[in-house]
Design an enzyme around this catalytic site. Structure first.
Site, PDB file in Angstrom:
ATOM      1  N   VAL A  29       9.264  10.913   9.484  1.00 37.47           N
ATOM      2  CA  VAL A  29       8.385   9.961  10.162  1.00 37.47           C
ATOM      3  C   VAL A  29       8.523   8.655   9.325  1.00 37.47           C
ATOM      4  CG1 VAL A  29       7.251  11.253  11.891  1.00 37.47           C
ATOM      5  CG2 VAL A  29       6.418  11.036   9.464  1.00 37.47           C
ATOM      6  N   ARG A  31       9.645   6.747   5.451  1.00 34.72           N
ATOM      7  CA  ARG A  31      10.577   6.659   4.349  1.00 34.72           C
ATOM      8  C   ARG A  31      10.333   5.374   3.481  1.00 34.72           C
ATOM      9  NH1 ARG A  31      16.668   6.304   5.751  1.00 34.72           N
ATOM     10  NH2 ARG A  31      17.312   8.226   4.678  1.00 34.72           N
ATOM     11  N   TYR A  34       8.387   5.149  -2.160  1.00 32.39           N
ATOM     12  CA  TYR A  34       7.445   6.277  -2.611  1.00 32.39           C
ATOM     13  C   TYR A  34       7.512   7.524  -2.521  1.00 32.39           C
ATOM     14  CZ  TYR A  34       6.270   5.734   2.068  1.00 32.39           C
ATOM     15  OH  TYR A  34       6.511   5.939   3.683  1.00 32.39           O
ATOM     16  N   GLY A  35       8.589   7.741  -1.505  1.00 27.48           N
ATOM     17  CA  GLY A  35       9.272   9.026  -0.765  1.00 27.48           C
ATOM     18  C   GLY A  35       9.383   9.136   0.319  1.00 27.48           C
ATOM     19  N   LYS A  56       4.872  15.049   2.383  1.00 34.94           N
ATOM     20  CA  LYS A  56       5.406  13.808   1.872  1.00 34.94           C
ATOM     21  C   LYS A  56       6.279  14.549   0.479  1.00 34.94           C
ATOM     22  CE  LYS A  56       4.196   9.863  -1.163  1.00 34.94           C
ATOM     23  NZ  LYS A  56       3.216   8.897  -1.514  1.00 34.94           N
ATOM     24  N   ASP A 155      -4.191  -2.575  -1.598  1.00 37.09           N
ATOM     25  CA  ASP A 155      -3.066  -2.754  -0.624  1.00 37.09           C
ATOM     26  C   ASP A 155      -3.623  -2.570   0.637  1.00 37.09           C
ATOM     27  OD1 ASP A 155       0.513  -2.278   0.133  1.00 37.09           O
ATOM     28  OD2 ASP A 155      -0.752  -3.803   0.279  1.00 37.09           O
TER      29      ASP A 155
HETATM   30  C1  LIG Z   1       1.353   6.627  -6.151  1.00 34.27           C
HETATM   31  C2  LIG Z   1       0.299   6.696  -5.308  1.00 34.27           C
HETATM   32  C3  LIG Z   1       0.798   6.610  -3.870  1.00 34.27           C
HETATM   33  C4  LIG Z   1      -0.377   6.624  -2.872  1.00 34.27           C
HETATM   34  C5  LIG Z   1      -1.776   7.050  -3.568  1.00 34.27           C
HETATM   35  N1  LIG Z   1      -2.835   6.931  -2.414  1.00 34.27           N
HETATM   36  N2  LIG Z   1      -3.653   6.584  -2.390  1.00 34.27           N
HETATM   37  C6  LIG Z   1      -4.564   6.839  -1.472  1.00 34.27           C
HETATM   38  C7  LIG Z   1      -6.140   6.143  -1.475  1.00 34.27           C
HETATM   39  C8  LIG Z   1      -6.372   5.728   0.053  1.00 34.27           C
HETATM   40  C9  LIG Z   1      -7.097   7.238  -1.832  1.00 34.27           C
HETATM   41  C10 LIG Z   1      -6.080   5.079  -2.085  1.00 34.27           C
HETATM   42  C11 LIG Z   1      -3.932   7.517  -0.573  1.00 34.27           C
HETATM   43  C12 LIG Z   1      -2.794   7.811  -1.253  1.00 34.27           C
HETATM   44  N3  LIG Z   1      -1.625   8.508  -0.578  1.00 34.27           N
HETATM   45  C13 LIG Z   1      -1.280   8.600   0.688  1.00 34.27           C
HETATM   46  O1  LIG Z   1      -1.779   7.903   1.597  1.00 34.27           O
HETATM   47  N4  LIG Z   1      -0.036   9.341   0.815  1.00 34.27           N
HETATM   48  C14 LIG Z   1       0.727   9.493   1.973  1.00 34.27           C
HETATM   49  C15 LIG Z   1      -0.086   9.973   3.399  1.00 34.27           C
HETATM   50  C16 LIG Z   1       1.104  10.356   4.208  1.00 34.27           C
HETATM   51  N5  LIG Z   1       0.416  10.448   5.566  1.00 34.27           N
HETATM   52  C17 LIG Z   1      -0.521  11.374   5.892  1.00 34.27           C
HETATM   53  C18 LIG Z   1      -1.098  11.461   7.257  1.00 34.27           C
HETATM   54  O2  LIG Z   1       0.051  11.446   8.164  1.00 34.27           O
HETATM   55  C19 LIG Z   1       0.835  10.207   8.119  1.00 34.27           C
HETATM   56  C20 LIG Z   1       1.474  10.157   6.873  1.00 34.27           C
HETATM   57  C21 LIG Z   1      -2.009   7.182  -4.645  1.00 34.27           C
HETATM   58  C22 LIG Z   1      -1.005   6.875  -5.428  1.00 34.27           C
END
Ligand SMILES: Cc1ccc(-n2nc(C(C)(C)C)cc2NC(=O)NCCCN2CCOCC2)cc1
Length: 411
Positions: A29, A31, A34-35, A56, A155
């Site tokens: 879903v 891409r 970040y992955g 992920k 962001d």
């Molecule tokens: C390098 C890095 C990248 C992302 C984060 N990060 N930071 C956050 C906050 C909101 C706590 C600040 C959340 C994420 N990761 C994330 O949302 N990941 C994706 C979740 C994917 N979704 C889950 C729910 O269903 C749809 C997809 C941290 C560091």
């Protein structure tokens, strides 16, 4: 090897493989740099409770800095309005890292686009009267939690505000996420285009960042929340500004974006923003805009009342104008925003932002591997063709109304 071979073999035989526990083939879903993200369900043998999950697969291999930051950050954080990390899988053979999350079917980017398109085809989509207020309340609760743990988002934008779908036990709950570019450095001056060719938008970036502020602050997140509130009300990005295809400049100064902000907000005077002249790009500002006389008659109140009939005395407008203070020192903290009168008066914010109403949005599209990244990303950001999901919605809505009438006749 420091671990004897036999013991290593035992460990490897016992380790749960992500592909054994979850079925995600062909269910991608998302891409980006970040992955990749897959929608998945646990196989019967897995010990995960039934329901939808997001898997992920982190870009690259081994424990990259961004993987380390995401895992270290998410495992410490636990709040109903922040995405929660359920499990980490390390595939030793391929040195791949997989993160398991509860799946969020919706996000504000697709929801707002759905309403914008429905407006264009003059199809009314009924939403609860407290829809915007409920979403705003939950975003502020989540951000208040992050800020009190000294986590800045950096962001915030509609695509990063997820909402749980009808099949989730947390139906209609906001989950703050960060799906975007996994920024390698946390300096606002790193040209994002170096990390990812996908065009980034500056529509949610606070003016101080555009004028060269060197550090992110909590006030920068609150500005973005103000932009999201305006977009929820009008279905249009408040500071929409056309994007140059490839942003060459690595400078944070974006003249067009600043021009758009001034043409909505007016130009900040000395008494509006005392510290403005101390910002690194103040010289560029004066060179490009002079004293800003040409924006003298613009103001947020004028913009919102002329284009959307919003009253400048309404609690909704007053909170919006507090969040969108040009001077970061004048913006409320998340807690102060939550204490605003807007959230205390009827209708009160609800835990399910849809308030039990039918959810009109389609499910996320799966993206195939065949087409190249750019089209994928464009399509991935497209919601399901609106007319399709709109028809589905209208049919189910009509059926519900018909059922209600029949029941009323019976009773
Ligand atoms: C390098 C890095 C990248 C992302 C984060 N990060 N930071 C956050 C906050 C909101 C706590 C600040 C959340 C994420 N990761 C994330 O949302 N990941 C994706 C979740 C994917 N979704 C889950 C729910 O269903 C749809 C997809 C941290 C560091």
């Amino acid at each position: 090897a420091w671990m004897d071979a036999d013991f290593r073999r035992q460990l490897s035989a016992r380790r749960e493989r992500v592909e054994d526990a979850f079925e995600f083939e062909g269910r991608k879903v998302g891409r980006g740099s970040y992955g990749q993200v897959f929608k998945t369900k646990p196989r019967s043998c897995a010990d995960a409770p039934a329901g939808d999950y997001a898997l992920k697969q982190i870009e690259g291999s081994g424990l990259s800095m961004s993987a380390c930051r995401e895992i270290a950050l998410l495992r410490e954080l636990k709040h109903p309005n922040v995405i929660s990390l359920k499990q980490v899988y390390l595939a030793h053979e391929t040195r791949q890292i997989w993160l398991l999350f509860d799946y969020a079917e919706h996000d504000l980017w697709r929801m707002i686009n759905f309403h914008a398109s429905a407006k264009k085809c003059n199809s009314q989509v009924s939403l609860p009267p407290n829809f915007t207020k409920s979403i705003m309340h939950q975003i502020l609760c989540g951000i208040h939690y992050l800020h009190s743990n000294w986590v800045l988002h950096r962001d915030l934008k509609p695509a990063n505000i997820l909402v749980m779908g009808a099949t989730s036990p947390e139906r209609g709950r906001v989950k703050i996420a960060d799906l975007g570019l996994a920024r390698l450095f946390h300096q606002p001056l790193t040209p994002l285009t170096e990390i990812d060719p996908v065009v980034v938008t500056f529509w949610y970036r606070a003016p101080e960042l555009l004028l060269g502020a060197r550090h992110y602050t909590k006030a920068i997140d609150l500005w973005a929340i103000g932009c999201i509130m305006a977009e929820l009300i009008t279905d249009k990005p408040l500071f929409y500004c056309k994007q140059e295809e490839d942003i060459k400049t690595s400078s944070p100064y974006n003249r067009d974006q600043l021009e758009r902000i001034f043409s909505v907000m007016g130009f900040p005077s000395q008494q509006d923003w005392r510290d403005l002249p101390h910002l690194p790009k103040y010289g560029d500002l004066v060179r490009n805009f002079g004293t800003g006389q040409q924006y003298a008659r613009f103001s947020l109140g004028r913009h919102m009342s002329r284009s959307f009939g919003m009253s400048e005395t309404s609690p909704e407008f007053r909170l919006l104008s507090r969040l969108l203070a040009m001077d970061p020192l004048r913006r409320p903290s998340a807690r102060e925003a939550l204490e605003d009168r807007y959230f205390l008066e009827e209708p009160r914010p609800a835990a399910d932002v849809f308030n039990g109403f039918d959810i009109p949005y389609g499910k996320r599209d799966f993206i195939s591997d065949s087409s190249d990244n750019k089209d994928d990303l464009a399509r991935q950001q497209q919601s399901q063709p609106v007319h399709a999901s709109l028809q589905q919605y209208q049919q189910s809505h009509q059926q519900a109304l018909l059922l209600q009438q029949q029941q009323q006749q019976l009773s």
